[in-house]
Design a protein around this motif. Structure first.
Motif, PDB file in Angstrom:
ATOM      1  N   PRO A  25      -6.234  -0.469  20.356  1.00 39.57           N
ATOM      2  CA  PRO A  25      -5.160  -1.223  20.988  1.00 39.57           C
ATOM      3  C   PRO A  25      -4.395  -2.064  19.977  1.00 39.57           C
ATOM      4  O   PRO A  25      -4.973  -2.876  19.264  1.00 39.57           O
ATOM      5  N   GLY A  26      -3.131  -1.837  19.893  1.00 47.86           N
ATOM      6  CA  GLY A  26      -2.267  -2.693  19.104  1.00 47.86           C
ATOM      7  C   GLY A  26      -2.124  -2.315  17.650  1.00 47.86           C
ATOM      8  O   GLY A  26      -2.959  -1.656  17.048  1.00 47.86           O
ATOM      9  N   SER A  27      -1.020  -2.787  17.098  1.00 51.27           N
ATOM     10  CA  SER A  27      -0.672  -2.505  15.710  1.00 51.27           C
ATOM     11  C   SER A  27      -1.654  -3.102  14.715  1.00 51.27           C
ATOM     12  O   SER A  27      -1.955  -2.493  13.699  1.00 51.27           O
ATOM     13  N   ALA A  28      -2.147  -4.295  15.008  1.00 49.39           N
ATOM     14  CA  ALA A  28      -3.054  -4.961  14.067  1.00 49.39           C
ATOM     15  C   ALA A  28      -4.330  -4.151  13.876  1.00 49.39           C
ATOM     16  O   ALA A  28      -4.822  -4.001  12.756  1.00 49.39           O
ATOM     17  N   ALA A  29      -4.869  -3.606  14.957  1.00 45.47           N
ATOM     18  CA  ALA A  29      -6.095  -2.799  14.857  1.00 45.47           C
ATOM     19  C   ALA A  29      -5.830  -1.508  14.092  1.00 45.47           C
ATOM     20  O   ALA A  29      -6.644  -1.092  13.261  1.00 45.47           O
ATOM     21  N   TRP A  33      -7.462  -0.434  10.492  1.00 46.03           N
ATOM     22  CA  TRP A  33      -8.113   0.866  10.326  1.00 46.03           C
ATOM     23  C   TRP A  33      -7.567   1.598   9.099  1.00 46.03           C
ATOM     24  O   TRP A  33      -8.322   2.141   8.297  1.00 46.03           O
ATOM     25  N   LEU A  34      -6.236   1.593   8.927  1.00 48.77           N
ATOM     26  CA  LEU A  34      -5.643   2.252   7.754  1.00 48.77           C
ATOM     27  C   LEU A  34      -6.047   1.543   6.462  1.00 48.77           C
ATOM     28  O   LEU A  34      -6.303   2.201   5.450  1.00 48.77           O
ATOM     29  N   ARG A  35      -6.120   0.213   6.487  1.00 49.38           N
ATOM     30  CA  ARG A  35      -6.569  -0.523   5.299  1.00 49.38           C
ATOM     31  C   ARG A  35      -8.014  -0.176   4.947  1.00 49.38           C
ATOM     32  O   ARG A  35      -8.362  -0.047   3.784  1.00 49.38           O
ATOM     33  N   MET A  36      -8.851  -0.038   5.977  1.00 45.36           N
ATOM     34  CA  MET A  36     -10.271   0.233   5.752  1.00 45.36           C
ATOM     35  C   MET A  36     -10.505   1.566   5.035  1.00 45.36           C
ATOM     36  O   MET A  36     -11.505   1.715   4.340  1.00 45.36           O
ATOM     37  N   VAL A  37      -9.601   2.515   5.186  1.00 46.29           N
ATOM     38  CA  VAL A  37      -9.781   3.804   4.515  1.00 46.29           C
ATOM     39  C   VAL A  37      -8.978   3.891   3.223  1.00 46.29           C
ATOM     40  O   VAL A  37      -8.865   4.963   2.635  1.00 46.29           O
ATOM     41  N   GLY A  38      -8.419   2.752   2.762  1.00 38.97           N
ATOM     42  CA  GLY A  38      -7.843   2.701   1.430  1.00 38.97           C
ATOM     43  C   GLY A  38      -6.338   2.676   1.317  1.00 38.97           C
ATOM     44  O   GLY A  38      -5.806   2.814   0.221  1.00 38.97           O
ATOM     45  N   ASN A  39      -5.631   2.481   2.402  1.00 38.07           N
ATOM     46  CA  ASN A  39      -4.175   2.386   2.333  1.00 38.07           C
ATOM     47  C   ASN A  39      -3.751   0.941   2.119  1.00 38.07           C
ATOM     48  O   ASN A  39      -4.456   0.017   2.507  1.00 38.07           O
ATOM     49  N   ALA A  40      -2.579   0.754   1.527  1.00 38.21           N
ATOM     50  CA  ALA A  40      -2.014  -0.583   1.367  1.00 38.21           C
ATOM     51  C   ALA A  40      -1.051  -0.812   2.523  1.00 38.21           C
ATOM     52  O   ALA A  40       0.027  -0.212   2.571  1.00 38.21           O
ATOM     53  N   VAL A  41      -1.435  -1.648   3.462  1.00 31.06           N
ATOM     54  CA  VAL A  41      -0.619  -1.925   4.647  1.00 31.06           C
ATOM     55  C   VAL A  41      -0.334  -3.417   4.677  1.00 31.06           C
ATOM     56  O   VAL A  41      -1.255  -4.232   4.732  1.00 31.06           O
ATOM     57  N   GLY A  42       0.942  -3.773   4.633  1.00 29.16           N
ATOM     58  CA  GLY A  42       1.341  -5.172   4.608  1.00 29.16           C
ATOM     59  C   GLY A  42       1.110  -5.885   5.927  1.00 29.16           C
ATOM     60  O   GLY A  42       0.727  -5.281   6.935  1.00 29.16           O
ATOM     61  N   ALA A  43       1.396  -7.174   5.920  1.00 24.73           N
ATOM     62  CA  ALA A  43       1.232  -8.004   7.118  1.00 24.73           C
ATOM     63  C   ALA A  43       2.293  -7.661   8.152  1.00 24.73           C
ATOM     64  O   ALA A  43       3.401  -7.268   7.815  1.00 24.73           O
ATOM     65  N   LEU A  51       0.560   8.158  16.279  1.00 31.02           N
ATOM     66  CA  LEU A  51       0.823   8.402  14.876  1.00 31.02           C
ATOM     67  C   LEU A  51      -0.033   9.585  14.450  1.00 31.02           C
ATOM     68  O   LEU A  51      -1.225   9.636  14.733  1.00 31.02           O
ATOM     69  N   ARG A  52       0.571  10.577  13.816  1.00 30.71           N
ATOM     70  CA  ARG A  52      -0.179  11.759  13.371  1.00 30.71           C
ATOM     71  C   ARG A  52      -0.164  11.823  11.847  1.00 30.71           C
ATOM     72  O   ARG A  52       0.862  11.592  11.222  1.00 30.71           O
ATOM     73  N   LEU A  53      -1.312  12.149  11.283  1.00 28.09           N
ATOM     74  CA  LEU A  53      -1.472  12.189   9.829  1.00 28.09           C
ATOM     75  C   LEU A  53      -2.090  13.518   9.407  1.00 28.09           C
ATOM     76  O   LEU A  53      -2.965  14.027  10.088  1.00 28.09           O
ATOM     77  N   THR A  54      -1.638  14.040   8.253  1.00 21.76           N
ATOM     78  CA  THR A  54      -2.345  15.194   7.696  1.00 21.76           C
ATOM     79  C   THR A  54      -3.459  14.729   6.794  1.00 21.76           C
ATOM     80  O   THR A  54      -4.380  15.469   6.509  1.00 21.76           O
ATOM     81  N   TRP A  55      -3.345  13.509   6.309  1.00 21.42           N
ATOM     82  CA  TRP A  55      -4.325  12.941   5.397  1.00 21.42           C
ATOM     83  C   TRP A  55      -4.371  11.456   5.670  1.00 21.42           C
ATOM     84  O   TRP A  55      -3.333  10.820   5.795  1.00 21.42           O
ATOM     85  N   PRO A  56      -5.549  10.855   5.810  1.00 17.78           N
ATOM     86  CA  PRO A  56      -5.615   9.455   6.218  1.00 17.78           C
ATOM     87  C   PRO A  56      -5.388   8.432   5.108  1.00 17.78           C
ATOM     88  O   PRO A  56      -5.474   7.232   5.366  1.00 17.78           O
ATOM     89  N   THR A  57      -5.126   8.865   3.888  1.00 19.40           N
ATOM     90  CA  THR A  57      -4.928   7.909   2.792  1.00 19.40           C
ATOM     91  C   THR A  57      -3.629   8.228   2.056  1.00 19.40           C
ATOM     92  O   THR A  57      -2.835   9.021   2.495  1.00 19.40           O
ATOM     93  N   ARG A  58      -3.452   7.564   0.906  1.00 18.14           N
ATOM     94  CA  ARG A  58      -2.295   7.735   0.031  1.00 18.14           C
ATOM     95  C   ARG A  58      -0.997   7.204   0.642  1.00 18.14           C
ATOM     96  O   ARG A  58       0.077   7.765   0.449  1.00 18.14           O
ATOM     97  N   MET A  59      -1.130   6.106   1.408  1.00 19.05           N
ATOM     98  CA  MET A  59       0.049   5.486   2.008  1.00 19.05           C
ATOM     99  C   MET A  59       0.148   4.027   1.612  1.00 19.05           C
ATOM    100  O   MET A  59      -0.857   3.359   1.426  1.00 19.05           O
ATOM    101  N   GLU A  60       1.378   3.568   1.520  1.00 20.91           N
ATOM    102  CA  GLU A  60       1.667   2.165   1.261  1.00 20.91           C
ATOM    103  C   GLU A  60       2.790   1.785   2.221  1.00 20.91           C
ATOM    104  O   GLU A  60       3.853   2.427   2.209  1.00 20.91           O
ATOM    105  N   ILE A  61       2.556   0.797   3.063  1.00 19.16           N
ATOM    106  CA  ILE A  61       3.548   0.377   4.053  1.00 19.16           C
ATOM    107  C   ILE A  61       3.779  -1.114   3.881  1.00 19.16           C
ATOM    108  O   ILE A  61       2.854  -1.916   3.992  1.00 19.16           O
ATOM    109  N   GLY A  62       5.023  -1.495   3.597  1.00 19.75           N
ATOM    110  CA  GLY A  62       5.371  -2.890   3.345  1.00 19.75           C
ATOM    111  C   GLY A  62       5.374  -3.744   4.598  1.00 19.75           C
ATOM    112  O   GLY A  62       5.457  -3.243   5.726  1.00 19.75           O
ATOM    113  N   GLU A  63       5.314  -5.049   4.405  1.00 17.59           N
ATOM    114  CA  GLU A  63       5.229  -5.994   5.510  1.00 17.59           C
ATOM    115  C   GLU A  63       6.429  -5.882   6.453  1.00 17.59           C
ATOM    116  O   GLU A  63       7.534  -5.534   6.030  1.00 17.59           O
TER     117      GLU A  63
END
Length: 182
Positions: A25-29, A33-43, A51-63
């Motif tokens: 539930p919600g964007s924060a969760a 989850w994306l941060r926990m698997v190694g992505n850089a996700v801003g505040a 949201l559909r992914l082919t690979w759960p890592t290698r992403m960086e999303i700015g605040e």
């Protein structure tokens, strides 16, 4: 373990990952989850459902950026999204393709770089290796490949330069809903 089984297991793991990601539930969760698997996700990042992914890592999303309902992200080659950027409903961003001239149809990975204060309207397609500079706008249903300059508006299939955007004011997005569905 055979190569076929490893591939199938990997695909199943990604499927399970996506199910878990999308029932949170919600964007924060989802961002956590994306941060926990190694992505850089801003505040304050808005990650809407399905949201559909082919690979759960290698992403960086700015605040303060928003990834809307039903977006498909192929991050095998890497995807970087700047701050205060909005990717519209049912867009697809690809960072990998195949070499059409290869006898083995080899995978080719090229990172996608999307700047800050960018708006990508719904149903657009961003191809591998594309660079979209700060303040750019991609009109609905466009297929973007190559370079989009700062504060430029592109649209069409294939996307072409339309005009320059008025100087972008620094704005802050906040679309972090608990149950976004549209």
């Amino acid at each position: 373990m055979s190569g076929w089984f490893k591939v199938q297991f990997g695909l199943f793991a990604i499927f399970v990952y996506q199910v878990v990601l999308n029932v949170l539930p919600g964007s924060a969760a989802r961002a956590l989850w994306l941060r926990m698997v190694g992505n850089a996700v801003g505040a304050n990042v808005g990650l809407h459902s399905w949201l559909r992914l082919t690979w759960p890592t290698r992403m960086e999303i700015g605040e303060n950026s928003t990834i809307n309902f039903g977006v498909f992200l192929d991050s095998r080659g890497g995807i970087r999204v700047g701050a205060n950027t909005m990717i519209g409903h049912k867009c697809s961003v690809y960072s990998a393709t195949h070499d059409l001239d290869s006898g083995e149809f080899e995978t080719v990975k090229k990172p996608v770089l999307i700047g800050s204060n960018v708006v990508i309207f719904p149903h657009s397609l961003v191809m591998p290796g594309t660079v979209i500079a700060d303040g750019a706008v991609i009109l609905p249903g466009s297929v973007v490949s190559g370079q989009v300059g700062a504060n430029q508006i592109f649209g069409g299939v294939p996307a072409k330069y339309i005009r320059d955007r008025n100087p972008v004011q620094m704005y802050k997005l906040d679309y972090t809903f608990w149950f976004p569905n549209s």
